[in-house]
Design a protein around this motif. Sequence first.
Motif, PDB file in Angstrom:
ATOM      1  N   ARG C 158       0.824  -1.214   0.000  1.00  0.00           N
ATOM      2  CA  ARG C 158       0.000   0.000   0.000  1.00  0.00           C
ATOM      3  C   ARG C 158       0.847   1.248   0.000  1.00  0.00           C
ATOM      4  O   ARG C 158       0.514   2.232  -0.643  1.00  0.00           O
ATOM      5  CB  ARG C 158      -0.921  -0.018   1.210  1.00  0.00           C
ATOM      6  N   VAL C 159       1.940   1.201   0.744  1.00  0.00           N
ATOM      7  CA  VAL C 159       2.812   2.375   0.755  1.00  0.00           C
ATOM      8  C   VAL C 159       3.357   2.612  -0.644  1.00  0.00           C
ATOM      9  O   VAL C 159       3.364   3.734  -1.158  1.00  0.00           O
ATOM     10  CB  VAL C 159       3.953   2.173   1.772  1.00  0.00           C
ATOM     11  N   ARG C 160       3.749   1.527  -1.268  1.00  0.00           N
ATOM     12  CA  ARG C 160       4.273   1.623  -2.623  1.00  0.00           C
ATOM     13  C   ARG C 160       3.215   2.208  -3.546  1.00  0.00           C
ATOM     14  O   ARG C 160       3.453   3.135  -4.322  1.00  0.00           O
ATOM     15  CB  ARG C 160       4.656   0.220  -3.080  1.00  0.00           C
ATOM     16  N   ALA C 161       1.994   1.660  -3.436  1.00  0.00           N
ATOM     17  CA  ALA C 161       0.921   2.111  -4.319  1.00  0.00           C
ATOM     18  C   ALA C 161       0.590   3.569  -4.067  1.00  0.00           C
ATOM     19  O   ALA C 161       0.400   4.343  -5.005  1.00  0.00           O
ATOM     20  CB  ALA C 161      -0.312   1.250  -4.108  1.00  0.00           C
ATOM     21  N   SER C 162       0.558   3.943  -2.781  1.00  0.00           N
ATOM     22  CA  SER C 162       0.154   5.313  -2.514  1.00  0.00           C
ATOM     23  C   SER C 162       1.241   6.287  -2.950  1.00  0.00           C
ATOM     24  O   SER C 162       0.952   7.431  -3.261  1.00  0.00           O
ATOM     25  CB  SER C 162      -0.183   5.501  -1.041  1.00  0.00           C
ATOM     26  N   MET C 163       2.489   5.804  -2.974  1.00  0.00           N
ATOM     27  CA  MET C 163       3.557   6.645  -3.496  1.00  0.00           C
ATOM     28  C   MET C 163       3.250   7.013  -4.950  1.00  0.00           C
ATOM     29  O   MET C 163       3.273   8.189  -5.338  1.00  0.00           O
ATOM     30  CB  MET C 163       4.854   5.837  -3.422  1.00  0.00           C
ATOM     31  N   ILE C 164       2.971   6.008  -5.738  1.00  0.00           N
ATOM     32  CA  ILE C 164       2.652   6.258  -7.145  1.00  0.00           C
ATOM     33  C   ILE C 164       1.440   7.168  -7.247  1.00  0.00           C
ATOM     34  O   ILE C 164       1.437   8.175  -7.961  1.00  0.00           O
ATOM     35  CB  ILE C 164       2.385   4.923  -7.870  1.00  0.00           C
ATOM     36  N   VAL C 167       2.203  10.872  -6.005  1.00  0.00           N
ATOM     37  CA  VAL C 167       3.074  11.678  -6.866  1.00  0.00           C
ATOM     38  C   VAL C 167       2.362  12.034  -8.171  1.00  0.00           C
ATOM     39  O   VAL C 167       2.417  13.184  -8.629  1.00  0.00           O
ATOM     40  CB  VAL C 167       4.397  10.932  -7.121  1.00  0.00           C
ATOM     41  N   VAL C 168       1.659  11.073  -8.739  1.00  0.00           N
ATOM     42  CA  VAL C 168       0.961  11.383  -9.990  1.00  0.00           C
ATOM     43  C   VAL C 168      -0.122  12.439  -9.740  1.00  0.00           C
ATOM     44  O   VAL C 168      -0.264  13.388 -10.514  1.00  0.00           O
ATOM     45  CB  VAL C 168       0.353  10.106 -10.604  1.00  0.00           C
ATOM     46  N   SER C 169      -0.852  12.289  -8.641  1.00  0.00           N
ATOM     47  CA  SER C 169      -1.901  13.261  -8.357  1.00  0.00           C
ATOM     48  C   SER C 169      -1.308  14.644  -8.142  1.00  0.00           C
ATOM     49  O   SER C 169      -1.867  15.643  -8.600  1.00  0.00           O
ATOM     50  CB  SER C 169      -2.668  12.847  -7.106  1.00  0.00           C
ATOM     51  N   LEU C 170      -0.172  14.677  -7.446  1.00  0.00           N
ATOM     52  CA  LEU C 170       0.452  15.983  -7.213  1.00  0.00           C
ATOM     53  C   LEU C 170       0.883  16.610  -8.521  1.00  0.00           C
ATOM     54  O   LEU C 170       0.737  17.820  -8.722  1.00  0.00           O
ATOM     55  CB  LEU C 170       1.655  15.814  -6.295  1.00  0.00           C
ATOM     56  N   PRO C 226      -3.081   8.098 -22.613  1.00  0.00           N
ATOM     57  CA  PRO C 226      -2.010   7.315 -21.976  1.00  0.00           C
ATOM     58  C   PRO C 226      -1.616   7.814 -20.599  1.00  0.00           C
ATOM     59  O   PRO C 226      -0.449   7.760 -20.261  1.00  0.00           O
ATOM     60  CB  PRO C 226      -0.876   7.524 -22.967  1.00  0.00           C
ATOM     61  N   MET C 227      -2.549   8.291 -19.823  1.00  0.00           N
ATOM     62  CA  MET C 227      -2.162   8.800 -18.512  1.00  0.00           C
ATOM     63  C   MET C 227      -2.853   8.007 -17.408  1.00  0.00           C
ATOM     64  O   MET C 227      -3.146   8.527 -16.339  1.00  0.00           O
ATOM     65  CB  MET C 227      -2.514  10.291 -18.428  1.00  0.00           C
ATOM     66  N   HIS C 228      -3.118   6.746 -17.699  1.00  0.00           N
ATOM     67  CA  HIS C 228      -3.924   5.941 -16.793  1.00  0.00           C
ATOM     68  C   HIS C 228      -3.097   5.015 -15.926  1.00  0.00           C
ATOM     69  O   HIS C 228      -3.630   4.368 -15.043  1.00  0.00           O
ATOM     70  CB  HIS C 228      -4.852   5.068 -17.621  1.00  0.00           C
ATOM     71  N   PHE C 229      -1.800   4.930 -16.196  1.00  0.00           N
ATOM     72  CA  PHE C 229      -1.028   3.819 -15.641  1.00  0.00           C
ATOM     73  C   PHE C 229      -1.073   3.739 -14.122  1.00  0.00           C
ATOM     74  O   PHE C 229      -1.009   2.664 -13.553  1.00  0.00           O
ATOM     75  CB  PHE C 229       0.427   3.943 -16.081  1.00  0.00           C
ATOM     76  N   TRP C 230      -1.176   4.895 -13.518  1.00  0.00           N
ATOM     77  CA  TRP C 230      -1.118   4.897 -12.063  1.00  0.00           C
ATOM     78  C   TRP C 230      -2.323   4.192 -11.454  1.00  0.00           C
ATOM     79  O   TRP C 230      -2.240   3.627 -10.387  1.00  0.00           O
ATOM     80  CB  TRP C 230      -1.076   6.338 -11.554  1.00  0.00           C
ATOM     81  N   LEU C 231      -3.448   4.233 -12.142  1.00  0.00           N
ATOM     82  CA  LEU C 231      -4.685   3.778 -11.497  1.00  0.00           C
ATOM     83  C   LEU C 231      -4.667   2.295 -11.164  1.00  0.00           C
ATOM     84  O   LEU C 231      -4.894   1.912 -10.019  1.00  0.00           O
ATOM     85  CB  LEU C 231      -5.894   4.154 -12.353  1.00  0.00           C
TER      86      LEU C 231
ATOM     87  N   SER D 606       4.199  -0.505 -17.288  1.00  0.00           N
ATOM     88  CA  SER D 606       5.537  -0.910 -16.883  1.00  0.00           C
ATOM     89  C   SER D 606       5.692  -0.962 -15.377  1.00  0.00           C
ATOM     90  O   SER D 606       6.607  -1.590 -14.873  1.00  0.00           O
ATOM     91  CB  SER D 606       6.554   0.068 -17.456  1.00  0.00           C
ATOM     92  N   GLY D 607       4.813  -0.319 -14.646  1.00  0.00           N
ATOM     93  CA  GLY D 607       4.921  -0.343 -13.194  1.00  0.00           C
ATOM     94  C   GLY D 607       5.932   0.639 -12.647  1.00  0.00           C
ATOM     95  O   GLY D 607       6.185   0.661 -11.454  1.00  0.00           O
ATOM     96  N   SER D 608       6.513   1.461 -13.488  1.00  0.00           N
ATOM     97  CA  SER D 608       7.560   2.358 -13.009  1.00  0.00           C
ATOM     98  C   SER D 608       7.061   3.796 -12.983  1.00  0.00           C
ATOM     99  O   SER D 608       6.585   4.324 -13.993  1.00  0.00           O
ATOM    100  CB  SER D 608       8.777   2.228 -13.922  1.00  0.00           C
ATOM    101  N   LEU D 609       7.171   4.420 -11.832  1.00  0.00           N
ATOM    102  CA  LEU D 609       6.641   5.770 -11.669  1.00  0.00           C
ATOM    103  C   LEU D 609       7.308   6.797 -12.597  1.00  0.00           C
ATOM    104  O   LEU D 609       6.608   7.578 -13.242  1.00  0.00           O
ATOM    105  CB  LEU D 609       6.768   6.182 -10.200  1.00  0.00           C
TER     106      LEU D 609
END
Lengths: 124, 202, 508, 970
Positions: C158-164, C167-170, C226-231, D606-609
């Motif tokens: 979860r920490v990993r996920a919330s990092m992504i 940061v993307v939201s910011l 192409p801006m969906h990857f984080w979800l 890719s899983g990479s930020l």
Amino acid sequence: MSAPGFTLVVVAAVLYSSGFYLLLQRSLMRVVFGILVLGHAANVSLMLTDRAITLPPLLTEHEGPLSDPLPQAMALTAIVITFGVTTFLLALAYRVWLGDENDEVPADLEDRRIGRLAEPEDSA
Amino acid sequence: MADLESAYPVPAGRADRPGGPPEDWEAPRERWLSTAVRPAFGPRSVLLEVATRLLTPAILTFSVFLLVSGHDRPGGGFAGGLVASMAYVLRYIAGGRHELAAGIPMQPNRLLALGLLLAGGTASAPLLFGRPVLEVVSYTAVLPLFGKVKFASYLLFESGVFLIVVGLVLSVVAALGARMEAEEYEARERGGAWGPEEGGAA
Amino acid sequence: MNALLAIPFVVPLLGAALALLLRRHRRVQAGVAVATLAVVVADTALLLAATADGTVLTSQAGDWEAPLGITIVADPLAALLLAVSSVVLLVVQLYAIGQDIGGLSRAMPQVFHPIYLVLTAGVCLSFLAGDLFNLFVGFEIMLTASYALITQAPTRARVRASMIYTVVSLTSSILFLTGIALVYGLTGTVNLADIAVKLGSAPAELRMVLALLFLVVFGIKSAIVPMHFWLPDSYPVAITRISAIFAALLTKVAVYAIIRSQTLLFGRDDISTVLLCVAIATMLVGIFGALVQDDINRLMSFALVSHIGFMIFGLGVNSVAALAGVVIYLVHHIVVQANLFLVNGLIRQYVGHSSLRSMRGLTTVSPVLALYFFLPAMSLAGIPPLSGFVAKVALFQAGVGTGGWLVYTALAAGVVTSLLTLMAIFRVWARGFWGTPMPDMVEARERLKRGSHLGGLKFMAVMTGVMVVFGVAIAVCAGPLSEVAFTAAHGLMNGSAYIEAVLGSDTR
Amino acid sequence: MRAATLEGTPSRPADLLRPARRTGTAPPPGGRCASVLPMMIDVPMLLPAILALHAVVAVPLPPLVRRLGPRAFLLAGVPPAVSAVWALAQAPAIVAGRAATAEVAWAPALGIGLNFRVDALSLAMIVLVSGIGAVIFCYCAAYFHHGERGLGRLAAVLVLFSGAMLGVVTTDNLFALYVFWELTSVTSFLLVGHDDRKEQARRAATQALVTTAGTGLLMLIGFVMLGHAAGDYSISGLVADPPDGGPWLTVALVLVLAGAFGKSAQVPLHFWLPGAMVAPTPVSAYLHAAAMVKGGVYLVARLAPGFADADLWRWLVLGFGLATMLVGGWRALRQDDLKLLLAYGTVSQLGFLVLLGGAGTQVAGVAMIAMLLAHGFFKSALFLTVGIIDHQTGTRSISRLTGLGRRMPVLAVAATLAAASMAGLPPLVGFVGKEAALEAFVPGAAPAPGPEGSAVMLTGLVLGSILTFAYSARFVWGAFADKSTVSERGFRRPSAAFVAAPVALTAVSLGLGLAPALADPLAQGYAHDLPAGHHAYHLSLWHGITLPLLLTGLVIAAGALMFVRRRAVSRLQNRMPRWPDAEYGYHLFVHGVYSVALSVTRRTQSGSLPVYLGIILATMLLLPGARLAAGLITGEIAVPGVQGAFRLWDSPLELLVAAVVVVTTIATVREHRRFPALILLSVLGFGIAGLFVLHGAPDLALTLVLVETLTTIILVFVLRRLPTTFSVRPNGWAKRLTVLLCAAAGTFIALALWLMTAARTDAPISQGYTERADEAGGDNLVNIILADFRALDTLGEIVVLATAAVAVASLVLLNRRNRVVDEPAAEVAVEAEEEARLSAAAEEHADSVAAHAAAEPALGQGQAPARGAGAEAGEAEMTVRGTAAGPEGAGGESRAEAVGGGPGGGEPAEGGPAGGPRPRPADAPGDAADPGPAPPDPGDTPADSADPPPDPRETPADPDDHEGSDDGRP
């Protein structure tokens, strides 16, 4: 009317570029720095919309053209919001570090699993 | 669990170990100098501690001034709140987590809640009278001692801002400063590796 | 009227403050939360009733007239979305309480409730904001609450996920702020209606740049390709109730922002080609992602991305019928996504995980669960007579009505996506729900049945059932819903009613 | 219970479904008891009520079946029976041309409404759907055993199916048709997959669903296009006044036909129907003989009056219909399984029906109705017969059955008669229909396909009929004949009630054959709407010596010869080259979809930020950035001129501060040690504050300085924990690209700011704040804005702060057991293991397969059996269970994690209720979403997951593989 001074434009360009660059790093601390720099960049761009150097928007002290207070108010709000969110990001970074003993943003495991799945597929 | 107090005492199970501080240890409130204080950074400096303690009321007063005079001069709730919290940060830096715990008036969460209630309440009060949200009501009174005094509801609102900023900073210092310190302490107790003495900026 | 418009965000804030104060008294706290949301539901229902005929309600915060003060605006679109969202928020809240009663969750209820209420306030403020900067603030409230929520019960994942996620939201927030600076630079105002008016005299090319920039800004948050990857990397990892509410609302708020900005502000500029291309990519890439996932939550997250594409498609078609279709789709999708994630939460309770790799025979383990999954899943795939079908028909009609090769291509992509959604869902069904249950699943079920937290579990199931019923009700009420949607779409296409309501009414 | 349902329900749903607008008589008067009688008279609303009755009955069925056993099916049969009775009661009026209509409003704005219209064609279909349905429900009561698994669900879904089918054939709205159409698909999915523990059933159900729903979606688009062209979504309106042609109309027709062909199993989409035979036999009899597959035929026939004139339509319908008829018949001849024989026979007959329904001439229409009825009755009777045989002997393989004719004479006679009807022998209704069909294509008899076309069609029909005769004979022989080479099997005599159903259905076949006049009005009623043929044609046993009669003689002779020389035919069939199998095409499709999906997802996700953020930036450059550049190049965006608006700086001091800011910024970026970077960052912040002071923003500067100080302090708190230096990425093209990307993005934003601000024409609204400051009572404009004019923003902002504070606290100050650092070794270890494996796999690009295998030593063996053709249910389950139960095997630890969901076994997620106060902090089970521990299941690679596409030559799902037993060898 006139355009904003070009110096400030250059400053904004540098801030944005640097902020983006820091954002694209793997090290979490640099990402946090990137957010901070970008926060400055956004505030500078709000300043930019006021096209000339003028006096502070205090009605008592001065006579003459005052600077535009609205972007200032918005920038102030933005500064504070950035501050709040940055502290959260720092806490998160600390947490990542607690877990991983490094501060890198790790890639998503499931994504990599899916990526790996496809490999035999391709070689076949 | 997100409470401040849980941040300070060394976690349960460690208390009765010889050498460790007692579980419900708290810095003494009344004394000018506490003996068991460990600063957050660097070696302990008595001068800094005293200076900090002396400065705190002054800084707080200044912050209130910023809050009240905001409408006419640079300042306001944000700046006031930031200045006020600076006092506590200074205290933490000078005296460490126990010193901080001794100095703050209430738990940061409560500060946050109160600030939110104050600001939200000011915002919503006009709704009860069918007025738009956040409408400012001001009332000028002539008080015997102070002369003409203006009470405006935005002052309440700004006070909410003030409280929340203080709450935020305290909460963050408690979490990122004190808690981490506590953990380090723990780790050292455990025979853990790293010590905290690595430079210090402020 | 002022109160009606302010309650959706003011009351949750007060509720949040109270809940934060009362965090030691868990029952009282839960009561405060539920009461707050109940008030919001009632209020938004009234708002919907008041705006359903196309009326645009406004309220000037602080009683300062429009461009100076902040306007709170409720048009039919905002009111409809508010009403649906608040019901979903309430149901998920109750589900969460059930989970807490049962001690089935690791989330911290003491902070969960306040933050959840803040999220509610943020969502409502975003829907109601009539001011670009206020919209930004609404977004920030919502997002900050979501940062806090996604890290509930923080594990490494979860920490990993919330990092992504954070940061993307910011990044999107910073770009949003930049966008505001640009808009202010060009128009000297931040009031939406005022911007709409003043953009009229701005150079067309610059307007177009702004339109595209705002598409990117909101596109990040609404997860369009192409801006969906984080979800898919972040939503599924959060605890159930939170992924449910994220999936249901957060992306939709962003879609709402896209709709609002592209119609009201940039309605003169035609970026439908871009929108249609993006829609095609979003639909296909999303559903392809869903097809290869082994985790139900991840699968649903990819499906979520994919179906955002449908809404963008409607926006790209850019007609009254299409916008009406988008509105119906939004409503449908809010409920269905929340529903599916709640069901996934129940599955996790029953099975212990949500991975299809070790899941068989859920129909045997719990027939009710199977029904709860089946209905919303069918609805997602657009199988009639559920709400997804109504939404899809509305969009298809609009697409056919407009015509053009790009629209037909997008239509074809929509058909393919619907089929692939069906395949993805039946993959879940055939693998997870059918078959001989794995022995440990049966065991787990027995343990659950004997356990002391059965009451909480039942409560969660009931709430999921309520959500299922809500989804079905949307289909049943397709008639009135489509009426409101068409009214809303007319308002969006025209815009003058909105502008007049905000700027035209002089000081009252 | 039952009585209550009967009394109560018809009135209640009707009340609920009272329409907004009525087409029929006046609404029934109020009271509930009083309303029953008027309801019976108020014909229009009865149909929706009957539809609702299906749903109402379905709900309590599962518990009822648990209590009463299969007998509850009798209750389930009530709604179809009611519907059949209603239809027959309406028949006179309908045949006379007065269609019954009803309407329930749904979403009029979208043209979706539950409009119903029952005409002759619908009536014929209701007879099949509800009449035969009711009989089959009775049969079910004898067929199923008490306590069979999932029986209640089956009963409920079957009733729902019956209702949906009734909806399909009675609705008059394109969308409503689609609604019911897909409902039949979904219910049939559940019915075919009834025995969901069998891999084959799961696969067949999915296959049928994907085929029918996929083509259904095409049909939906076709409907939308048709309705849009016509401006009306009512079917009767569409047919009465078809829209003018045009390319899109042609496309629409093709799409609609695709849906119809998918549903009615036309070549090449026919493969799902034989596969769906894994369903219980009564279900097959109902879905795959009487009702569902007729949906496509119905749709073709329904639209034919409006569109049969279109050339494309005619050739599609005739071509595909004929091809289906021949292919189905040919393949029916080689089946050993009686049920599969019937299935392929059904495919063949469906082709026949589609051809007749789409031809668009009156005679063909008459023939279509006759054949529709005939096929429904004889085919369901035959399916039910097979069900009885299977039920009583345990097999339905021709090569294992013998002597049943002696032992079940009644059934044998009934089945033989039904088969005779199928073969087109007099005096059965099948003969009547086939005569009419042949007549329809006698060259010159009808204008429709033209003389050559007619000749081709006629030849095809004769060939198809010969095949039909041959496989009908083969069926009777295979099921009932004494075969010397086969030993008799154990056998239980079926009860009379059990046999009653096929006997009754056959009786109808015989009755209609003897008195074709009963069906004739119906046929005429439908044919009336079709483009005229050249003479009126009535159904009759005897038309005189005509060409069709002679052709029938030929058919019988040739068919009999084929049956007698069946070994030679079989040899011929074996020698024929195998055609590319349509099912193989389906598997290719599924496989292709999954491969594409995998490669797309692998490449994009890719899983990479950093990659994600980079893509976002690139998108920003690509969309607004490119637009800005284009505007600058074309000169549509004005650039501030040097002499007028352009200014380099506002004051020299500004230049100085700006230089400091720029230098520190760049230095921050280049600095890789944490504390120097931090100091540079603070300098940067103070520099910005300086800029603010210069620009007349003291408030901003004050706040920024304070915030910057606090930020720095907090950064120090955190930074002292972290490594002294940041990781450095090697210089390379990736880094250069990043620099370029970021520089471009930054430049774009700054340029846009400059240009936009320069282009502003209106004065900013801030003027208003200055003017009204005294109203607000203050001098500091910024503060007044924050606290008064725009206080709502400030309110939001402090909410953000408060939330962030709570979030930070809750993230850092956790219970000890929640702290990540204290997670037990298990999860961490497993994750680390997985990480290591991942990186290993990633590095070994050269031979990824080897890396894969090496990383998961335990999986090697499991893979083969689950993957291969032996994906037979049991075996596959065994494999899965084997791996699940064998944590002690190689790679056992990670395995146990995967299956048990963590150390706590199958504990429920999110905290594990059993976990309680245990000191185990990991929510490993709750976190099972975390993919970490689990290596992919053997044989569960996505490629073969939903619908594994194995080699079709080897799958047992491919029905043709039963032919191994050759021809039964008498």
